[in-house]
Design an enzyme around this catalytic site. Structure first.
Site, PDB file in Angstrom:
ATOM      1  N   ASP A 153      -4.833 -42.311 -45.047  1.00  0.00           N
ATOM      2  CA  ASP A 153      -4.811 -43.600 -45.822  1.00  0.00           C
ATOM      3  C   ASP A 153      -5.448 -43.543 -47.252  1.00  0.00           C
ATOM      4  O   ASP A 153      -6.481 -42.795 -47.463  1.00  0.00           O
ATOM      5  CB  ASP A 153      -5.600 -44.493 -44.922  1.00  0.00           C
ATOM      6  CG  ASP A 153      -5.573 -45.924 -45.345  1.00  0.00           C
ATOM      7  OD1 ASP A 153      -4.573 -46.426 -45.820  1.00  0.00           O
ATOM      8  OD2 ASP A 153      -6.409 -46.928 -44.832  1.00  0.00           O
ATOM      9  N   ASN A 162       5.010 -50.112 -41.250  1.00  0.00           N
ATOM     10  CA  ASN A 162       5.099 -49.830 -42.579  1.00  0.00           C
ATOM     11  C   ASN A 162       6.563 -50.276 -43.503  1.00  0.00           C
ATOM     12  O   ASN A 162       6.790 -50.255 -44.799  1.00  0.00           O
ATOM     13  CB  ASN A 162       5.257 -48.516 -42.981  1.00  0.00           C
ATOM     14  CG  ASN A 162       3.728 -47.833 -42.555  1.00  0.00           C
ATOM     15  OD1 ASN A 162       3.478 -46.584 -42.472  1.00  0.00           O
ATOM     16  ND2 ASN A 162       2.581 -48.513 -43.031  1.00  0.00           N
TER      17      ASN A 162
HETATM   18  C1  FPP Z   1      -1.364 -44.634 -46.389  1.00  0.00           C
HETATM   19  O1  FPP Z   1      -1.670 -44.784 -47.604  1.00  0.00           O
HETATM   20  C2  FPP Z   1      -0.225 -43.525 -46.229  1.00  0.00           C
HETATM   21  C3  FPP Z   1       1.088 -43.914 -46.143  1.00  0.00           C
HETATM   22  C4  FPP Z   1       1.389 -45.039 -45.338  1.00  0.00           C
HETATM   23  C5  FPP Z   1       2.225 -42.660 -46.064  1.00  0.00           C
HETATM   24  C6  FPP Z   1       1.497 -41.251 -45.579  1.00  0.00           C
HETATM   25  C7  FPP Z   1       2.724 -40.198 -46.229  1.00  0.00           C
HETATM   26  C8  FPP Z   1       1.970 -39.351 -46.929  1.00  0.00           C
HETATM   27  C9  FPP Z   1       0.940 -38.750 -47.134  1.00  0.00           C
HETATM   28  C10 FPP Z   1       3.258 -38.602 -47.711  1.00  0.00           C
HETATM   29  C11 FPP Z   1       4.378 -37.914 -46.862  1.00  0.00           C
HETATM   30  C12 FPP Z   1       3.903 -37.217 -45.633  1.00  0.00           C
HETATM   31  C13 FPP Z   1       4.569 -36.119 -45.111  1.00  0.00           C
HETATM   32  C14 FPP Z   1       4.250 -35.494 -43.678  1.00  0.00           C
HETATM   33  C15 FPP Z   1       5.957 -35.749 -45.812  1.00  0.00           C
HETATM   34  P1  FPP Z   1      -1.393 -46.417 -48.112  1.00  0.00           P
HETATM   35  O2  FPP Z   1      -0.132 -46.369 -49.025  1.00  0.00           O
HETATM   36  O3  FPP Z   1      -1.776 -47.232 -46.929  1.00  0.00           O
HETATM   37  O4  FPP Z   1      -2.816 -46.468 -49.304  1.00  0.00           O
HETATM   38  P2  FPP Z   1      -3.575 -47.693 -49.515  1.00  0.00           P
HETATM   39  O5  FPP Z   1      -3.997 -48.180 -47.939  1.00  0.00           O
HETATM   40  O6  FPP Z   1      -4.683 -47.299 -50.573  1.00  0.00           O
HETATM   41  O7  FPP Z   1      -2.735 -48.826 -50.087  1.00  0.00           O
END
Ligand code: FPP
Length: 252
Positions: free
Chosen positions: A21, A69
């Site tokens: 996150d 998501n």
């Molecule tokens: C959460 O951060 C992250 C995600 C929903 C996606 C995770 C994806 C990756 C790390 C990249 C791709 C992964 C692979 C395995 C290829 P957020 O967007 O919720 O952050 P925020 O809470 O700060 O908005």
């Protein structure tokens, strides 16, 4: 201070699950679009995968895309899906070199065709690897899995309704039967959950499986989560006394 050297190799968690996150906030701090954070998040995926494999942790599960998501703007969803395809294609060689098997859990049929195809290819091309299983949770939610398990169990029970059986299938259903109906049936229960970015929630991840999981929350945003941060989580886990509802040995 060498954190890695302090880790007791005979007390490693056998399965570590991670809620990655903070990508969006990491990007916002740099006045960049959220996708910039996700791209940098891939580096942390690489670092943590490497760290876990080097230590000898047999199972690592990453929450890469939840069923919730899809509510994000279409451009972000598309970018995440493309990043997934790109990353899997790029990393298969590295996974094979490091003897790491790729696996996925979730409602995979509903992923865009291109992502689904890349994922299946990645899984197939790493299927014989033995050192560690890296599981990506994609279009996954704990409630979805519990519900699909319940539906499958009901379906089987109603198919058997007319069979000449003296048993009541509902009475006989055990925790182990239920576990076998979950998409995580091939994975041991996670011993440690890591969530980054300071949020302290489970967010619909591995709900059944986390009954006795130790929780570790880090304030670091995912793109900055390094091997050292991972070692800190493992060291913290090794300080915990796990009782599984029983008493501490000093009390018994
Ligand atoms: C959460 O951060 C992250 C995600 C929903 C996606 C995770 C994806 C990756 C790390 C990249 C791709 C992964 C692979 C395995 C290829 P957020 O967007 O919720 O952050 P925020 O809470 O700060 O908005």
């Amino acid at each position: 201070m060498d954190l890695k050297a302090q880790i007791q190799r005979d007390k490693l968690p056998q399965h570590v699950a991670v809620i990655m996150d903070g990508n969006g906030r990491w990007a916002a701090q740099r006045n960049r679009p959220r996708v910039f954070g996700h791209r940098h998040g891939v580096q942390a995926v690489r670092a943590v995968t490497e760290a876990a494999a080097e230590l000898g942790i047999p199972y690592l599960t990453l929450y890469a895309f939840s069923t919730e998501n899809w509510k994000r703007p279409r451009t972000e969803v598309n970018a995440l899906m493309s990043l997934l395809v790109e990353t899997i294609r790029k990393e298969v060689k590295e996974l094979n070199k490091n003897d790491i098997k790729l696996k996925a859990i979730g409602d995979l049929q509903k992923l865009p065709e291109k992502s689904h195809k890349a994922l299946i290819e990645g899984i197939r091309n790493t299927a014989n690897n033995k050192r560690m299983t890296l599981t990506l949770a994609l279009n996954y939610s704990g409630r979805w899995d519990i519900l699909q398990a319940a539906k499958n169990i009901c379906r089987k029970a109603s198919l058997n309704k007319n069979a000449e059986t003296p048993h009541d299938p509902c009475e006989e259903l055990s925790e182990e039967d239920f576990r076998q109906a979950l998409c995580t049936r091939d994975l041991p229960e996670p011993e440690l959950l890591i969530r980054t970015s300071g949020e302290m929630r489970i967010s619909n991840f591995l709900l059944w499986e986390m009954a006795y999981t130790e929780l570790y929350f880090s304030k670091v945003f995912w793109p900055d989560f390094s091997k050292e941060e991972f070692y800190k989580a493992i060291l913290d886990f090794q300080q915990r006394e796990r009782r599984f509802g029983g008493l501490s040995p000093t009390n018994s």
